[in-house]
Design a protein around this motif. Structure first.
Motif, PDB file in Angstrom:
ATOM      1  N   PHE A 252       0.836  -1.197   0.000  1.00  0.00           N
ATOM      2  CA  PHE A 252       0.000   0.000   0.000  1.00  0.00           C
ATOM      3  C   PHE A 252       0.872   1.248   0.000  1.00  0.00           C
ATOM      4  O   PHE A 252       0.653   2.170  -0.788  1.00  0.00           O
ATOM      5  N   ILE A 253       1.869   1.283   0.875  1.00  0.00           N
ATOM      6  CA  ILE A 253       2.761   2.444   0.965  1.00  0.00           C
ATOM      7  C   ILE A 253       3.531   2.634  -0.338  1.00  0.00           C
ATOM      8  O   ILE A 253       3.686   3.758  -0.821  1.00  0.00           O
ATOM      9  N   ALA A 254       4.010   1.546  -0.925  1.00  0.00           N
ATOM     10  CA  ALA A 254       4.726   1.653  -2.198  1.00  0.00           C
ATOM     11  C   ALA A 254       3.816   2.224  -3.284  1.00  0.00           C
ATOM     12  O   ALA A 254       4.242   3.048  -4.093  1.00  0.00           O
ATOM     13  N   LEU A 255       2.556   1.813  -3.281  1.00  0.00           N
ATOM     14  CA  LEU A 255       1.611   2.315  -4.282  1.00  0.00           C
ATOM     15  C   LEU A 255       1.297   3.785  -4.060  1.00  0.00           C
ATOM     16  O   LEU A 255       1.365   4.579  -5.005  1.00  0.00           O
TER      17      LEU A 255
ATOM     18  N   ASP B 215       6.463  -2.342  -6.011  1.00  0.00           N
ATOM     19  CA  ASP B 215       7.856  -2.669  -5.699  1.00  0.00           C
ATOM     20  C   ASP B 215       8.189  -2.247  -4.272  1.00  0.00           C
ATOM     21  O   ASP B 215       8.546  -1.098  -4.020  1.00  0.00           O
ATOM     22  N   ILE B 216       8.086  -3.194  -3.344  1.00  0.00           N
ATOM     23  CA  ILE B 216       8.356  -2.865  -1.940  1.00  0.00           C
ATOM     24  C   ILE B 216       9.846  -2.847  -1.635  1.00  0.00           C
ATOM     25  O   ILE B 216      10.250  -2.462  -0.548  1.00  0.00           O
ATOM     26  N   ASP B 217      10.671  -3.226  -2.597  1.00  0.00           N
ATOM     27  CA  ASP B 217      12.116  -3.248  -2.385  1.00  0.00           C
ATOM     28  C   ASP B 217      12.819  -2.007  -2.921  1.00  0.00           C
ATOM     29  O   ASP B 217      14.033  -1.924  -2.883  1.00  0.00           O
ATOM     30  N   PHE B 218      12.039  -1.026  -3.420  1.00  0.00           N
ATOM     31  CA  PHE B 218      12.720   0.107  -4.035  1.00  0.00           C
ATOM     32  C   PHE B 218      13.598   0.908  -3.084  1.00  0.00           C
ATOM     33  O   PHE B 218      14.631   1.406  -3.500  1.00  0.00           O
ATOM     34  N   PRO B 219      13.323   1.023  -1.771  1.00  0.00           N
ATOM     35  CA  PRO B 219      14.269   1.738  -0.912  1.00  0.00           C
ATOM     36  C   PRO B 219      15.632   1.060  -0.859  1.00  0.00           C
ATOM     37  O   PRO B 219      16.664   1.717  -0.892  1.00  0.00           O
ATOM     38  N   ALA B 220      15.636  -0.274  -0.843  1.00  0.00           N
ATOM     39  CA  ALA B 220      16.904  -1.011  -0.823  1.00  0.00           C
ATOM     40  C   ALA B 220      17.656  -0.802  -2.136  1.00  0.00           C
ATOM     41  O   ALA B 220      18.883  -0.665  -2.151  1.00  0.00           O
ATOM     42  N   LYS B 221      16.920  -0.770  -3.238  1.00  0.00           N
ATOM     43  CA  LYS B 221      17.545  -0.551  -4.541  1.00  0.00           C
ATOM     44  C   LYS B 221      18.158   0.848  -4.611  1.00  0.00           C
ATOM     45  O   LYS B 221      19.259   1.028  -5.125  1.00  0.00           O
ATOM     46  N   ILE B 222      17.440   1.829  -4.092  1.00  0.00           N
ATOM     47  CA  ILE B 222      17.954   3.204  -4.081  1.00  0.00           C
ATOM     48  C   ILE B 222      19.185   3.304  -3.195  1.00  0.00           C
ATOM     49  O   ILE B 222      20.178   3.924  -3.556  1.00  0.00           O
TER      50      ILE B 222
END
Length: 103
Positions: free
Chosen positions: A9-12, A77-84
């Motif tokens: 939800f937060i990612a969206l 994509d709930i992993d985008f903070p890790a990717k950033i």
């Protein structure tokens, strides 16, 4: 059946301004002043209040399920903070695009 997942939800809502504004409008109508960091929630460092989560679940039920947002929610994509963070670390260490600068 699609179920509520706070990280999805937060990612969206982090990418959909209309849903983010809807959340803030509903929260403010309840007398809340949401002040959380999307990245911290996705990393598990912070959790919204119970009332904020209740509002999120309502938006999920009435504004995501069965709408055009449902597919985006399912693939959020709930992993985008890790990717950033990884990308930023690569930039700082010069291991990606800045190799020529280290010679």
């Amino acid at each position: 059946m699609i179920t509520f997942n706070i990280k999805k939800f937060i990612a969206l809502i982090g990418t959909e301004n209309r849903l983010m504004q809807l959340f803030y409008d509903k929260a403010e109508a309840e007398g809340l002043e949401p002040n959380f960091d999307i990245y911290h929630i996705l990393e598990g460092k912070e959790t919204p209040s119970e009332k904020e989560i209740e509002i999120m679940k309502g938006i999920f039920e009435f504004n995501i399920i069965g709408t055009a947002y449902e597919k985006d929610y399912q693939t959020a994509d709930i992993d985008f903070p890790a990717k950033i963070a990884k990308r930023n670390e690569e930039r700082r260490s010069g291991t990606k695009n800045n190799k020529h600068l280290n010679n």
